[in-house]
Design a protein around this motif. Structure first.
Motif, mmCIF file in Angstrom:
data_model
loop_
_atom_site.group_PDB
_atom_site.id
_atom_site.type_symbol
_atom_site.label_atom_id
_atom_site.label_comp_id
_atom_site.label_asym_id
_atom_site.label_seq_id
_atom_site.Cartn_x
_atom_site.Cartn_y
_atom_site.Cartn_z
ATOM 1 N N THR A 1 32.661 46.560 40.530
ATOM 2 C CA THR A 1 32.806 45.017 40.863
ATOM 3 C C THR A 1 31.322 44.334 40.477
ATOM 4 O O THR A 1 30.313 45.014 40.339
ATOM 5 C CB THR A 1 33.029 44.723 42.425
ATOM 6 O OG1 THR A 1 32.078 45.702 43.052
ATOM 7 C CG2 THR A 1 34.424 45.643 42.718
ATOM 8 N N LYS B 1 41.366 41.363 45.197
ATOM 9 C CA LYS B 1 40.281 42.030 45.903
ATOM 10 C C LYS B 1 40.671 43.539 46.601
ATOM 11 O O LYS B 1 40.268 43.962 47.552
ATOM 12 C CB LYS B 1 39.715 41.062 46.935
ATOM 13 C CG LYS B 1 38.866 40.123 46.365
ATOM 14 C CD LYS B 1 37.973 39.305 47.685
ATOM 15 C CE LYS B 1 37.276 38.210 47.080
ATOM 16 N NZ LYS B 1 36.738 37.618 48.110
ATOM 17 N N PRO C 1 37.892 43.350 41.408
ATOM 18 C CA PRO C 1 37.348 44.529 40.664
ATOM 19 C C PRO C 1 37.399 44.290 39.088
ATOM 20 O O PRO C 1 38.329 43.745 38.480
ATOM 21 C CB PRO C 1 38.551 45.676 40.833
ATOM 22 C CG PRO C 1 39.708 44.930 41.201
ATOM 23 C CD PRO C 1 39.116 43.829 42.028
#
Length: 395
Positions: free
Chosen positions: A64, A327, A349
């Motif tokens: 991320t 998320k 991600p």
């Protein structure tokens, strides 16, 4: 003469295959027969394999980013693997890094130092053993388009890193789109530049990350074709071939992704509540076969309004896929249409890498070379210098 009776598949499954303790042994079992290959990709096998083995972890590296900084975490269906690698997985490195590529077999990670802005610094590491090495730089004045990492052998360890980049000079061929290709070989500990990869005009890599299968790295192109880069021998080569016909004829704006499925190249075509999985049955003749059509209606019922933002990105096993959301990531089991495990993330991600690794220490630097004896050479040179000084001064 009559052939000897074969053992029932349950005996192979419960008493032989699940007692394998290493990824190398598992790889050898997969080439014995199609049945063994199929069994070893089943989710039930992986549950027993990970439970009985203390030396292998299988899952995904999730990267991320927030405010220009990247971070990576490890997720798996196996709870034991999650507990072992529950901290930010790359914190043992000397600086925060951005993951560039991961070898799906062997558990090696190729990453970039985020603190070095002008002159990049690259590392190769094995997270499960906390080993790392600094790599020589490729042509850093080129703009990186994509990286791939593959392990050719584990004993002794040999790996390659493939880097596609954008040439600085103007394209001398007006109707060709040229990509610079460099390959790092751990045996030589150096990068070498190959001939340019030539793509048709206005055709690009659809996604920056590739799929590794059957001795090649594969990238999906924007013209509905596939770019293959063959790396197994010392004469690397590449070619372009077509994706499945029916998928090529459909609306390409729908979600499509190359994946590895049971050791083969596959393509997921996602539209509405259905997902088609096409598998390449013959890599030599480039023959695709539609393996199955999967209904994702159960996923829609589980996720509700968030369903439109969730897509399959990889296969953990033959019947469990990793789904990427806003998320979160989730493991979705097709049989029974159930969400196997949901992992919440602080940020969206960006990149997902498959990671299978053991805990055996390796020699990341490859064969012994002269640079490994640099300290000995220093001591020897200093001794010669002292002897020369004593000789001149007559001591």
């Amino acid at each position: 003469m009559a052939s000897p009776p074969s053992l029932p598949s349950e005996i192979w499954f419960d008493h032989i295959l699940t007692r394998i303790e290493s990824l190398d042994s598992l790889g050898m079992c997969r080439v014995v027969s199609k049945d063994w290959n199929h069994i070893t990709y089943d989710s039930r096998f992986w549950q027993l394999f990970c439970k009985r083995s203390d030396t292998v972890h299988s899952g995904f590296l999730i990267q991320t980013s927030h405010n220009g900084k990247h971070s990576s975490t490890f997720v798996s269906v196996d709870n034991k693997a999650n507990k072992t690698l529950n901290l930010p997985i790359l914190n043992f490195l000397p600086a925060p890094v951005k993951v560039e590529a991961v070898s799906s077999q062997g558990g090696l990670v190729f990453c970039l130092n985020q603190n070095h802005r002008r002159v990049p610094e690259y590392f190769v590491c094995k997270p499960t053993t906390l080993q790392w090495e600094t790599l020589p730089n490729p042509k850093t004045r080129y703009i990186t388009l994509s990286n791939a990492m593959v392990v050719l052998s584990s004993k002794p360890l040999r790996y390659k890193i493939i880097r596609f980049s954008k040439p600085v000079k103007c394209n001398p061929q007006p109707y060709k789109n040229l990509i610079t290709c460099e390959v790092f070989d751990s045996n030589t500990w150096a990068w070498k530049q190959l001939k340019h990869v030539s793509l048709p005009d206005s055709v690009f890599l659809s996604l920056p990350h590739c799929v590794t299968s059957c001795g090649a790295c594969y990238w999906l192109l924007t013209n509905k074709q596939v770019l293959a880069f063959y790396y197994e021998d010392d004469k690397e080569s590449w070619e372009i071939f077509d994706s499945p016909v029916s998928v090529s004829d459909s609306d390409w704006s729908k979600y499509n992704k190359l994946v590895e499925y049971q050791g083969r190249l596959a393509l997921m075509y996602f539209e509405g509540e259905l997902m088609e999985l096409w598998v390449m049955e013959d890599h030599e003749k480039k023959v695709w076969r539609r393996h199955k059509v999967i209904s994702l209606k159960g996923l829609k019922e589980l996720e509700g309004h968030d369903y439109a933002y969730i897509f399959p990105v990889a296969h953990y096993s033959s019947d469990i896929a990793l789904m990427k959301g806003l998320k979160q990531v989730s493991f979705y089991k097709f049989q029974g249409s159930s969400s196997y495990k949901v992992v919440k993330l602080e940020h969206k991600p960006n990149e997902i890498f498959k990671l299978q690794s053991d805990f055996e220490k390796v020699n990341l630097r490859g064969p012994w070379r002269w640079r490994d004896f640099s300290f000995i050479f220093f001591v020897f040179g200093f001794s010669l210098f002292c002897y020369f000084v004593r000789f001149v001064l007559g001591l």
